[in-house]
Design a protein around this motif. Structure first.
Motif, PDB file in Angstrom:
ATOM      1  N   GLU A  25       0.827  -1.205   0.000  1.00  0.00           N
ATOM      2  CA  GLU A  25       0.000   0.000   0.000  1.00  0.00           C
ATOM      3  C   GLU A  25       0.864   1.259   0.000  1.00  0.00           C
ATOM      4  OE1 GLU A  25      -3.821   1.125   2.536  1.00  0.00           O
ATOM      5  OE2 GLU A  25      -1.966   1.490   3.652  1.00  0.00           O
ATOM      6  N   GLY A  57      -7.843   2.424  -2.846  1.00  0.00           N
ATOM      7  CA  GLY A  57      -7.336   3.021  -1.618  1.00  0.00           C
ATOM      8  C   GLY A  57      -8.387   3.911  -0.978  1.00  0.00           C
ATOM      9  N   GLU A  99     -11.355  -2.313  -3.399  1.00  0.00           N
ATOM     10  CA  GLU A  99     -10.293  -2.129  -2.405  1.00  0.00           C
ATOM     11  C   GLU A  99     -10.339  -3.284  -1.413  1.00  0.00           C
ATOM     12  OE1 GLU A  99      -7.334  -1.223   0.039  1.00  0.00           O
ATOM     13  OE2 GLU A  99      -7.671  -0.248  -1.899  1.00  0.00           O
ATOM     14  N   ASN A 104      -9.831   1.441   4.220  1.00  0.00           N
ATOM     15  CA  ASN A 104      -9.745   2.220   2.989  1.00  0.00           C
ATOM     16  C   ASN A 104     -11.101   2.304   2.287  1.00  0.00           C
ATOM     17  OD1 ASN A 104      -7.046   2.812   3.251  1.00  0.00           O
ATOM     18  ND2 ASN A 104      -6.343   1.179   1.890  1.00  0.00           N
TER      19      ASN A 104
END
Length: 246
Positions: A25, A57, A99, A104
Motif C-alpha cells: 500500500e 485506496g 479495495e 480504505n
C-alpha cells in the motif's frame, strides 16, 4: 507536468511500514493524480463516463474525477437545479472502486460523499446525501480485483446506473468477470453476436427515484416533491436533453 506545492510535497503516502510490506500500500500523491486525470479530462467531466479504480485506496483518483465532474455539471445545468442534481448524482453513480482493506473502503466512500455533499450543498441527513450513500455502498466494493471476488469469496458485481430523465434512474447488476471478458471480445469474431448474447445482467431493478435510493435500507420511503424552481428553463433545454438521453 505542473509543479506541486509545499503542502502536497509533505503529504504522507504510506500509513505504516507494515501495510507496505503486507499489502504493497502506497498512495499516489495528489499532484500526480491531477496530472493523470488531465489525460482523460473529457471523460472526467462527462456525467455518464464510467471510471473503475481496481485498487482505489482512499479514493484519490475517484475524488479528483468527481470534483471535476461536479464543477462541469454546475456550469452545464445552471438553469435547472433539478437536472443539475440528477446529473451530479449520475456522475457519482459512474464511479467505481475495488479495495481490499476495510478502512480504505470506508474512507473512500466517506471522501466521495463529502465531495458530493459539498458540491451540492447538502446536509448529512439530506435525501440526496442518503441516496449517495446507497450508491457508494454498491459502487465501492471490498474485494480482490485480481481474483474478482469479494472478501467473503463471492463474485464481485457492479451496478450499472442510467439516468432515464424526469428524475428516474435504472439499475442493472453485472458480474465483474463478465465485464472484463466482454472488453476482451472487442474486435474479434464475437462482434458478430448481439450484445445481449454476451452481456446479460445478473439482475435488474425497478426504475427508481432519488427518494427510492434514499429509502433503501430504511423502513420508510422518502419522496421529495418537485418545486417550481426545479423545472427546466428554455435556455437549458438542449443541454438537459443531451445529458438525460431524452
Amino acid at each position: 507536468m505542473r509543479a506541486h506545492n509545499d503542502a502536497e510535497a509533505g503529504e504522507s503516502l504510506v500509513r505504516s511500514r507494515q501495510r507496505v510490506i503486507e499489502h504493497g500500500e502506497v498512495f499516489t500523491p495528489r499532484w500526480l493524480v491531477r496530472d493523470m486525470v488531465d489525460l482523460v479530462v473529457d471523460e472526467a467531466t462527462r456525467a455518464d463516463a464510467r471510471f473503475l479504480e481496481p485498487a482505489c485506496g482512499s479514493g484519490n483518483f475517484l475524488v479528483e474525477v468527481l470534483e471535476r465532474r461536479l464543477d462541469a455539471m454546475r456550469g452545464r445545468y445552471r438553469c435547472s437545479p433539478f437536472e443539475h442534481r440528477h446529473a451530479s448524482l449520475l456522475g457519482l453513480m459512474c464511479l467505481y472502486g475495488i479495495e481490499l482493506l476495510p478502512d480504505n473502503v470506508a474512507e473512500c466512500r466517506a471522501n466521495l460523499l463529502d465531495v458530493f455533499r459539498a458540491g451540492l450543498g447538502l446536509g448529512p441527513d439530506d435525501e440526496w446525501a442518503r441516496a449517495a450513500r446507497t450508491v457508494l455502498a454498491a459502487n465501492i466494493v471490498q474485494g480482490d480485483a485480481l481474483k474478482m471476488q469479494t472478501v467473503d469469496g463471492r463474485p464481485i458485481e457492479f451496478a450499472e446506473w442510467a439516468y432515464l430523465g424526469r428524475g428516474k434512474f435504472q439499475r442493472r447488476d453485472f458480474a465483474y468477470k463478465d465485464l472484463t471478458q466482454r472488453s476482451l471480445a472487442g474486435g474479434t469474431l464475437f462482434d458478430q453476436f448481439d450484445e445481449d448474447e454476451l452481456f446479460a445482467p445478473v439482475r435488474s431493478h425497478p426504475v427508481m427515484t432519488v427518494g427510492d435510493l434514499a429509502a433503501m435500507g430504511e423502513e420508510r420511503s422518502v419522496t421529495a416533491p418537485v418545486t417550481a424552481s426545479d423545472r427546466t428553463s428554455p435556455a437549458c433545454t438542449s443541454a438537459t436533453a443531451a445529458e438525460s438521453g431524452r
